[in-house]
Design a protein around this motif. Structure first.
Motif, short mmCIF file in Angstrom:
data_model
loop_
_atom_site.label_atom_id
_atom_site.label_comp_id
_atom_site.label_asym_id
_atom_site.label_seq_id
_atom_site.Cartn_x
_atom_site.Cartn_y
_atom_site.Cartn_z
N ARG A 170 -13.86 26.92 10.39
CA ARG A 170 -13.37 26.36 10.73
C ARG A 170 -11.52 25.72 10.16
N ALA A 171 -12.03 26.67 9.18
CA ALA A 171 -10.53 26.31 8.25
C ALA A 171 -9.15 26.84 8.67
N ARG A 172 -9.24 27.93 9.62
CA ARG A 172 -9.09 28.91 9.95
C ARG A 172 -6.92 28.61 10.88
N ASP A 173 -6.88 27.57 11.53
CA ASP A 173 -5.54 26.84 11.56
C ASP A 173 -5.54 26.16 10.10
N TYR A 174 -5.85 25.42 9.44
CA TYR A 174 -5.19 25.10 8.36
C TYR A 174 -4.44 26.49 7.53
N ALA A 175 -5.23 27.22 7.73
CA ALA A 175 -4.80 28.13 6.34
C ALA A 175 -3.22 28.80 6.92
N TYR A 176 -2.95 29.01 8.58
CA TYR A 176 -1.96 29.21 9.11
C TYR A 176 -0.90 27.90 8.65
N LEU A 177 -1.30 26.82 8.96
CA LEU A 177 -0.27 25.49 8.87
C LEU A 177 0.48 26.19 7.42
N VAL A 178 -0.53 25.34 6.57
CA VAL A 178 -0.03 26.00 4.89
C VAL A 178 0.80 26.66 4.51
N HIS A 179 0.61 28.14 5.00
CA HIS A 179 1.22 29.64 5.24
C HIS A 179 2.90 28.90 6.26
N GLY A 180 2.66 27.55 6.45
CA GLY A 180 4.20 27.41 7.35
C GLY A 180 4.14 28.49 8.61
N LEU A 216 -21.70 37.48 2.63
CA LEU A 216 -21.01 37.29 1.29
C LEU A 216 -19.63 37.22 1.10
N ASP A 217 -19.21 38.65 1.58
CA ASP A 217 -17.96 38.94 1.25
C ASP A 217 -16.86 38.37 2.44
N PHE A 218 -17.65 37.22 3.27
CA PHE A 218 -16.75 36.65 4.10
C PHE A 218 -16.34 35.61 3.30
N CYS A 219 -17.15 35.06 2.69
CA CYS A 219 -16.87 33.76 1.75
C CYS A 219 -15.81 33.77 0.74
N LEU A 220 -16.53 34.97 0.41
CA LEU A 220 -15.55 35.00 -1.38
C LEU A 220 -13.98 35.62 -0.52
N LEU A 221 -14.20 35.87 0.30
CA LEU A 221 -12.01 35.84 1.13
C LEU A 221 -12.30 34.60 1.72
N ALA A 222 -13.04 34.16 2.18
CA ALA A 222 -12.42 32.28 2.79
C ALA A 222 -12.22 31.56 1.13
N THR A 223 -13.00 31.53 0.27
CA THR A 223 -13.04 30.34 -1.14
C THR A 223 -12.05 31.61 -2.14
N GLN A 224 -10.73 32.50 -2.03
CA GLN A 224 -10.25 33.28 -2.88
C GLN A 224 -10.53 33.61 -3.78
N ARG A 225 -11.76 34.72 -3.88
CA ARG A 225 -12.43 34.84 -4.74
C ARG A 225 -12.97 35.80 -5.39
N ALA A 226 -12.38 36.95 -3.94
CA ALA A 226 -12.04 38.60 -4.33
C ALA A 226 -10.69 39.01 -3.22
N HIS A 227 -10.26 39.76 -3.36
CA HIS A 227 -9.24 40.71 -2.36
C HIS A 227 -10.35 41.22 -1.54
N PHE A 250 -10.30 26.33 1.52
CA PHE A 250 -9.89 24.32 0.56
C PHE A 250 -8.98 23.77 0.75
N ALA A 251 -8.67 22.48 0.78
CA ALA A 251 -7.87 21.79 1.14
C ALA A 251 -5.95 22.02 -0.37
N GLY A 252 -5.59 22.38 0.29
CA GLY A 252 -4.19 21.82 -0.81
C GLY A 252 -3.27 23.13 0.05
N PRO A 253 -2.28 23.75 -1.12
CA PRO A 253 -1.60 24.54 -1.03
C PRO A 253 -2.43 26.23 -0.77
N ALA A 254 -2.40 27.15 -0.73
CA ALA A 254 -2.18 27.75 -0.42
C ALA A 254 -2.34 28.87 -2.19
N GLY A 255 -3.43 29.07 -2.31
CA GLY A 255 -3.57 30.14 -3.47
C GLY A 255 -3.41 31.33 -3.77
#
Length: 269
Positions: A170-180, A216-227, A250-255
């Protein structure tokens, strides 16, 4: 009429209790262990969850107070989160644990008391009770992963990962927007392999671009817990490939994300 927030709130409680069991018997040395998040100990991880539960409760119960909190976050986006974690991490572990337990139960009660359809402000888009509960579960799972990594514990994945995967998609578009960047106009197809080999699918089957891999891998990626280089998540299409570089649930600046461990190239469909 059943409460649409009840199932995810039940899962949030279970996720919190699982993390609680990891830290409840730690001594001072255990609470001081460094986690994969730079500069954060186990205590910082629990302090952050405690702080965010408090912010969530304000959003639900006192919009004026939350607006002040949000304004302070906007004024210092690079330091606000760390400051909240630092303030709680200095507490004695037993006091921090009590605060976390009491705060998450107050939030549970507040969310369960809301009428169906109620919405309230957040750092990103406004939230409903189910969406807030999902966000809190995602964050509890993600910070719990940091704690587990610090303790050298392997957690067994559970069906609660469906919530994490859903918010990541669901946060796909937000990820793009937070990166401008402008989000792609067309949806992607996301096909994840669930814990028992079942398919977790999101988006139209005939989408021109897709993402596939273990849930599991997608969840680790989306939460930025693994590269992404260390994960078996794959993209078909240039836009989908870019998403895997910037995904965040997650909401907020790109980690900053986590550095790659495997030495494999970070990209590649």
């Amino acid at each position: 009429m059943s409460d649409p927030a009840a199932p995810v709130l039940d899962d949030l409680r279970s996720e919190s209790e699982e993390l609680d069991r990891l830290v409840a018997e730690l001594d001072g040395t255990g609470w001081s262990l460094a986690t994969p998040a730079a500069g954060w100990t186990v205590a910082h991880q629990i302090a952050h969850l405690t702080w965010t539960d408090t912010a969530s409760l304000l959003a639900v119960t006192d919009e004026t107070a939350f607006a002040d909190l949000a304004a302070r976050a906007l004024a210092a986006p690079a330091t606000f989160v760390d400051e909240g974690a630092d303030a709680g991490a200095v507490l004695p572990p037993d006091q921090l644990l009590i605060r976390w337990r009491e705060g998450r139960e107050r939030l549970q009660a507040a969310l369960r008391s809301l009428p169906a359809g109620a919405r309230f402000p957040w750092y990103g888009p406004p939230m409903s009770a189910p969406s807030m509960a999902t966000a809190r579960l995602m964050e509890t799972w993600a910070h719990g992963q940091d704690v587990a990594d610090a303790l050298g514990v392997r957690r067994e994945p559970t069906a609660r990962l469906r919530h994490v995967a859903w918010i990541g998609v669901r946060a796909r578009d937000y990820a793009y927007l937070v990166h401008g960047e402008q989000p792609p106009a067309a949806p992607f197809r996301v096909e994840l392999t669930g814990l028992g080999g079942e398919l977790w699918a999101y988006g139209p089957e005939d989408a021109g671009q897709r993402v596939t891999g273990p849930a599991l891998d997608f969840c680790l990626l989306a939460t930025q817990r693994a590269h992404r280089a260390d994960l078996a998540v794959r993209a078909e299409g240039a836009d989908a490939d870019r998403w895997l570089d910037i995904a965040q649930a997650f909401a907020g600046p790109a980690g900053p994300g986590r550095p790659a461990k495997s030495g494999r190239p970070a990209k590649g469909a």
